[in-house]
Design an enzyme around this catalytic site. Structure first.
Site, mmCIF file in Angstrom:
data_model
loop_
_atom_site.group_PDB
_atom_site.id
_atom_site.type_symbol
_atom_site.label_atom_id
_atom_site.label_comp_id
_atom_site.label_asym_id
_atom_site.label_seq_id
_atom_site.Cartn_x
_atom_site.Cartn_y
_atom_site.Cartn_z
ATOM 1 N N ALA A 87 0.816 -1.212 0.000
ATOM 2 C CA ALA A 87 0.000 0.000 0.000
ATOM 3 C C ALA A 87 0.853 1.267 0.000
ATOM 4 O O ALA A 87 0.509 2.271 -0.635
ATOM 5 C CB ALA A 87 -0.935 0.002 1.204
ATOM 6 N N ASP A 138 -7.347 -0.922 6.508
ATOM 7 C CA ASP A 138 -7.887 -2.218 6.935
ATOM 8 C C ASP A 138 -6.732 -3.206 6.967
ATOM 9 O O ASP A 138 -6.716 -4.217 6.264
ATOM 10 C CB ASP A 138 -8.986 -2.674 5.975
ATOM 11 C CG ASP A 138 -9.712 -3.917 6.477
ATOM 12 O OD1 ASP A 138 -9.605 -4.210 7.681
ATOM 13 O OD2 ASP A 138 -10.373 -4.588 5.675
#
Length: 330
Positions: free
Chosen positions: A161, A178
């Site tokens: 990410a 998340d």
């Protein structure tokens, strides 16, 4: 009458699958702390293995349905994951005036994307998970999320990410963390640091953008593990920060989330309910306006801990919950 033990995750015995010979009942056991364990009966093991990044198990349990376990820590359970994922996704999207695009860090099981895609205003959801194997078997076994994986608004990216955000030129109304809990040696703890929030994540938010992240256990005895520190770290980067929590039965604890923006959160229960009615397709099972406002009212002990917390996550000074990632195993 001995015990036949099949180890799922071996580091310091943080979780194991054992069969009691006298009745052939299989149980999953997870160590919450040195003197506390959480166990529940199994129907069968659906999948277990080790990917490039983490240990993975998908269990079919008698009490909680299908349960996803990563690095020896339960991530979600079929019967009550709606509590976690509704609390993770909907407050931020409902507080935003017009949420058009969402970036989810992690979320490989697809539940966070499923909840985001319920919002009629959302035009695009980017779900970026580092582990292709997690995504693959969740697509196969977690039938509740198969429609989400097929949704044309979903852009599934397999990448770290941090690296993905760094290279993208587009910005987002909502960024969601998340991620797996910060465990020593795991792939995610650097995505809880001040430098990541400040230098990489925040610049990818639009002017009125909102960031929300799961923040680990938030119970009366567990909130100092990582929850208070994540909250304080986010406070160093954003002007307005809200911490909230809810009990998740399969986690055997209260869980915490942290939501942040440089715009104030000025929305009441009535307005939240109105936006749920207007914006969301289908019915939420847990969250409404009153529930969210209640979740943001923390008890005295936790509130004081958050107020007095001084620790800030850095690459060299991180806090971890019990458990170890793949890099720390012998």
């Amino acid at each position: 009458m001995g015990e036949a033990v099949e180890i799922i995750y071996t580091t310091n015995g943080f979780s194991k699958l054992c069969t009691q010979n006298h009745d052939q009942s299989s149980w999953y056991e997870e160590t919450i702390d040195d003197d506390l364990r959480w166990s529940f009966a199994l129907n069968r093991v659906l999948h277990k293995g080790t990917s490039q990044f983490q240990d993975i198990a998908l269990l079919d349990t008698k009490r909680f349905g299908k349960v996803l376990v990563i690095d020896g820590k339960m991530q979600s359970a079929e019967v009550d994951e709606f509590i976690y994922h509704e609390c993770l996704i909907h407050p931020a999207l409902l507080c935003h005036p017009i949420p058009r695009n969402v970036f989810i860090m992690g979320g490989g099981e697809g539940s966070a994307a499923r909840e985001a895609l319920k919002h009629k205003l959302v035009e695009k959801v980017v779900m970026c998970d580092i582990d292709q194997e997690v995504v693959n078997f969740c697509r196969t076994y977690l039938t509740a999320n198969q429609d989400a994986f097929r949704n044309k608004k979903l852009d599934l990216v397999i990448n770290d990410a941090k690296a993905e955000l760094e290279k993208r030129i587009d910005k987002f109304d909502i960024i969601v963390g998340d991620l797996a809990d910060p465990v020593e040696g795991g792939p995610c703890y650097q995505l809880y640091t001040k430098s990541f929030y400040e230098k990489i994540l925040k610049p990818k938010l639009n002017n009125n953008g909102i960031f929300v992240t799961q923040a680990g256990p938030a119970g009366i005895f567990t909130h100092k593990e990582v929850f208070s520190s994540i909250y304080n770290t986010v406070k160093q980067v954003f002007q307005y920060v809200v911490a909230y929590s809810a009990h998740v039965p399969s986690f055997a604890d209260t869980w915490g989330w942290v939501m942040a923006s440089d715009q104030p959160f000025s929305i009441d229960a009535v307005e939240i309910d109105r936006r749920i009615e207007e914006r969301i397709e289908g019915e939420l099972l847990y969250l409404n306006g009153a529930a969210f406002l209640s979740s943001a009212t923390l008890n005295k002990t936790v509130s004081l801990s958050l107020l007095n917390e001084t620790h800030v996550y850095t690459e060299d000074d991180a806090r971890f919950i019990p458990g170890h990632g793949l890099a720390c195993r012998n």
